[in-house]
Structure formats: C-alpha cells, structure tokens
Design an enzyme around this catalytic site. Sequence first.
Site, PDB file in Angstrom:
ATOM      1  N   ASN A 159     -57.995 116.281 -53.938  1.00 53.23           N
ATOM      2  CA  ASN A 159     -57.956 116.518 -52.501  1.00 53.23           C
ATOM      3  C   ASN A 159     -59.297 116.085 -51.910  1.00 53.23           C
ATOM      4  OD1 ASN A 159     -57.931 117.550 -49.888  1.00 53.23           O
ATOM      5  ND2 ASN A 159     -57.059 119.514 -50.463  1.00 53.23           N
ATOM      6  N   HIS A 215     -50.934 114.982 -45.785  1.00 51.72           N
ATOM      7  CA  HIS A 215     -52.302 114.820 -46.280  1.00 51.72           C
ATOM      8  C   HIS A 215     -52.336 113.790 -47.408  1.00 51.72           C
ATOM      9  CE1 HIS A 215     -56.425 116.030 -46.673  1.00 51.72           C
ATOM     10  NE2 HIS A 215     -56.287 116.563 -47.875  1.00 51.72           N
ATOM     11  N   CYS A 262     -58.475 111.549 -44.034  1.00 50.20           N
ATOM     12  CA  CYS A 262     -58.267 111.843 -45.450  1.00 50.20           C
ATOM     13  C   CYS A 262     -57.774 110.619 -46.202  1.00 50.20           C
ATOM     14  CB  CYS A 262     -57.291 112.999 -45.606  1.00 50.20           C
ATOM     15  SG  CYS A 262     -55.659 112.717 -44.873  1.00 50.20           S
ATOM     16  N   GLN A 285     -64.430 116.196 -46.838  1.00 51.30           N
ATOM     17  CA  GLN A 285     -64.045 115.659 -45.533  1.00 51.30           C
ATOM     18  C   GLN A 285     -64.671 116.453 -44.407  1.00 51.30           C
ATOM     19  OE1 GLN A 285     -59.814 115.205 -45.156  1.00 51.30           O
ATOM     20  NE2 GLN A 285     -59.880 114.671 -42.988  1.00 51.30           N
ATOM     21  N   TRP A 345     -60.728 116.933 -49.385  1.00 50.27           N
ATOM     22  CA  TRP A 345     -61.497 118.044 -48.830  1.00 50.27           C
ATOM     23  C   TRP A 345     -62.538 118.542 -49.815  1.00 50.27           C
ATOM     24  CZ3 TRP A 345     -57.345 121.783 -46.311  1.00 50.27           C
ATOM     25  CH2 TRP A 345     -56.788 121.154 -45.194  1.00 50.27           C
TER      26      TRP A 345
END
Length: 494
Positions: free
Chosen positions: A294, A272, A111, A105, A296
């Site tokens: 995740n 998140h 997200c 990200q 990220w």
Amino acid sequence: MSESGSCTSIINLRYQDGSEGSSSNPAKFKNQDYAQLKDNYRRRRQLFVDSAFPPNNRSLGDLPSLTSWQEDDVEWLRPSVKYTQNISDEPTFCTKGASRFDFGQGSVGNCWFLAAISSLTFQKRLMAQVVPLDQSFSDYAGIFHFRFWRFGKWVDVVIDDYLPTYNKQLLSVHCKGGNEFWVPLMEKAYAKVCGTYADMSSGLPSEACKDFTGGVNMTYSLRREHTYGHDDELWLQLSRATGCKSMVCCGTPPKGGSNANTIGHTGLVDSHAYSVTGVTECYGSTVRLVRLMNPWGKQEWQGEWSDKSDLWDRVRPEDREKCADREDGEFWMKLEDFCYYFSMASISCENPNFLDGDLDVQWQCMIYDGKWVAGRSAGGNVNNCEPSSFFYFQQSFQGKCSDKNILLSLMQKPQQEYRKKIRYFPTPAGRLGSSFFRRNRPIKRSQQYSSERELIELHSLEPGEYVIIPSTMKAYTPGEFVLSVFTKSDAKIT
C-alpha cells in the site's frame, strides 16, 4: 520482487543510442538544460528558481483535499529549511539506496503514481535511468532533474527544490526518514510533466509505469480471469513477470460508485492502487501467495495470510521468514483473494519477454509519429467512413511465425498541457483507395474502440506485408499519436 532472471534489451530502430530522445540522451523538457543551469547558478552562488513551474499555487493546482483558505496557507520551502518537525539532520537526496519502504502518500491523490514508484525501486537499472542518483545536497544549487519516457522519447525534467508544505509538514509525498527527499522531488518533476500537482489526482499505475520504462503494458481483469478458470495462466504471467523484472501494480474497485478511499472490513482501501512486490508458493505449491504494498506505507489486509494470520505458524521456517509482522503497508494474500478483492493488475516491462517467459529472445521496436488530420487522414471507423482518408503504415514482416510474435501499441499524444483536461478519442503516409479494403480482409475483423491513452494488441503473424491503420471512432477528429511496433528478433521489420 525477485531479482532472479534477466531481461533482454530492446533494439530501438528509431532512437539509436546517443541520439536525442534516447535513454542516454534524453530531450530537454521545456528546453531547460540541467547541467548548464546548475553550473550557471553555482558560479553565481544563487539557488535555482524554476520559472516554468514556479513555487506557488499555479503549480499546486486545485487540490480536492484542500479548501481555498487552506491553499492560501500553503508555504513553499526548500529542504534546507528545517521545517520538518523533530528532524535535525541535514537533508539528503537518497540514503542507502531507494526502497519501497522509504515513503508514504501525502495529500495528493496519486496512489497510482506512488504504487509505480514502489515497483520501480526493484529495478535498479531503470531506477538509475529515471532518478539520477548522483544528485545530492552537498553539491547544491537548488536544482534537480529526473527522466521520464513521454510519448515516444525520453525527456529530462528540471525542477527547483521548493516543496509545498502545510503547517510545517510536506503536503505531498513524504519520506519516512524525514530528511530524505528523492521521492517528493521526483513527484514534483512528474507534477510538472502533468501540469500541476492537482493534475496527478487519480489515474492508473500503468500510465506511470509506461513513463518509467518506455516499454510494454499489459492489463488483466482479475475477476474475469478467475471466473473463467484462468488462475493457472494468471499465476504463470505473474511468475514470469517477476522473473523478467517487470513492474506489477494493481487496484481495488470503487465502492458504491464512489472513488473515495474508504477502508473496508478487510483492511483494504477501496478505489486504491497497490504494487505487487512478490509471489511465492507454500504447502508444496498448493497455496499461491501474492505480496502487495500500500503506497500509504500503512493500512494492510486483515484476512488469511495477513501479517498476523496464524496460517504462517503452520508453514516451514523458511516460508515463515517471508512474513514480516510490521505496520509498513506490505502484506501477503492468497491468489484467489487477490482476484476477488482486486479488479485489475498491470504488468509493465521494457520488452514483452514476460508474455512467454523467453528471456533469451530480443525484440525490435520501431516507433512512428503520426497525425489524424481532418479531410486527409482522420477517416474514423474503418467500417463506416470513407476509406480513402486513412493514415496507414506499411510493414513488411519476415521470419518464422511463432506464438504471439508482434505487439502493437497505439498511444495518443495529449492536446492539452494539463493532464486532467486531456480527453482521449476512442481509437483502435498516404491514402488507401476503397478498392484496397474490398480486396483485402483485415487480420482483426471486429473493431472495438476505447477512450484510453494507450491501446495494446498482441498478434501471431505469418511472414508477409501488412498495413497498420490507426483510426478514431469518429471521422474528422484531429490528433497526434505514437505507434510502436514490437517484433521478435527472428522477425525483421523492413
């Protein structure tokens, strides 16, 4: 996520294959024809610049992560420019297939969207529908396109390949290889649909999953399911979902009333979105594990069954191989911990097969467009307003009554071009007289209203003729909506 099992198709009674708006012939978003534009720019030996979504701050919007002076320093560059540090290779669109490990990200708070992309990478056929993989930088005119399902029909979205950068780094999502660009280009196409990049800040993964499938979303409150002792049913739904090749995403609750992405002592990020990438059982099915990702591309769970947990040393070698100890954002956790630390999970699929695990049954789908017009069809709450001003759909339902054999989806169309400015009214051709309501009792007696983009209900109906009444909570509230009616193949819509 498991590639086992298959998902039956939807018989769409509105968009037959080949008609405009169908998956094989998506409508042209903003009336831009990708093939025609690309051919014109190639013949003229020029690179496409999208006037409908120009490479400037108007398309970027007001990103919360940037100050006004930082926005002034944003530079829009094409991938062909060697702006990414330490990367000397030529840009590519997609190398060796799309993977959830491809990206991380950026500075856009989306997200929810990236979690949905992570889940999409498991569905190869859907992936090819949303992301045409025949695109490349070798047959180059600075133009790309992506397809999304938007409010009842598929649309083809054209973009140029100018991407926002700050300090010579991509401001938005980035691919970890540096020279691969299918994800940032896809993000730009969805930003165009939303209005700006800033309009992608905050949302629910189910929204993007719906736009990737055009199918069915079901959302589950994890803590409630666990509190009421429904772990077995939840596990069954997750297992069915993976068998049906569904997209599964989830989210953590905010901390202290703030939507800030703070990192807790568990390693989980507050407020998140994550994707569910697999489920498995260990210790002879006594331990149920959920694998999460995740978006990220880093920052993982630190509790039991995490990558470094010694519990993996006590299982069979074939189970131990399922755990990869690397900082890639993916990890395992117990179902009980999953329900405790995550607030919701959504399952999205092209059809409702995951609801009962019957992979053989086909579903029919009829899609209707409708409007609430003040004084004509915007009657408001059925219990409190004038019943002669309701829009209704008359539906004959034939076939045997089985468990949960009809699914209704009511989706409001936006009245604003920019996603963040959209407000959805609380909701659940012709008019019905008040006598109709006195003579006929509703199937659903209690009515709760919710300010969400889409509402979904599942019912078991006997053969008969039914009236579906989409309504807003308040009368005289104008708006447009899409009503989708899914029925099992042993039932018939007339």
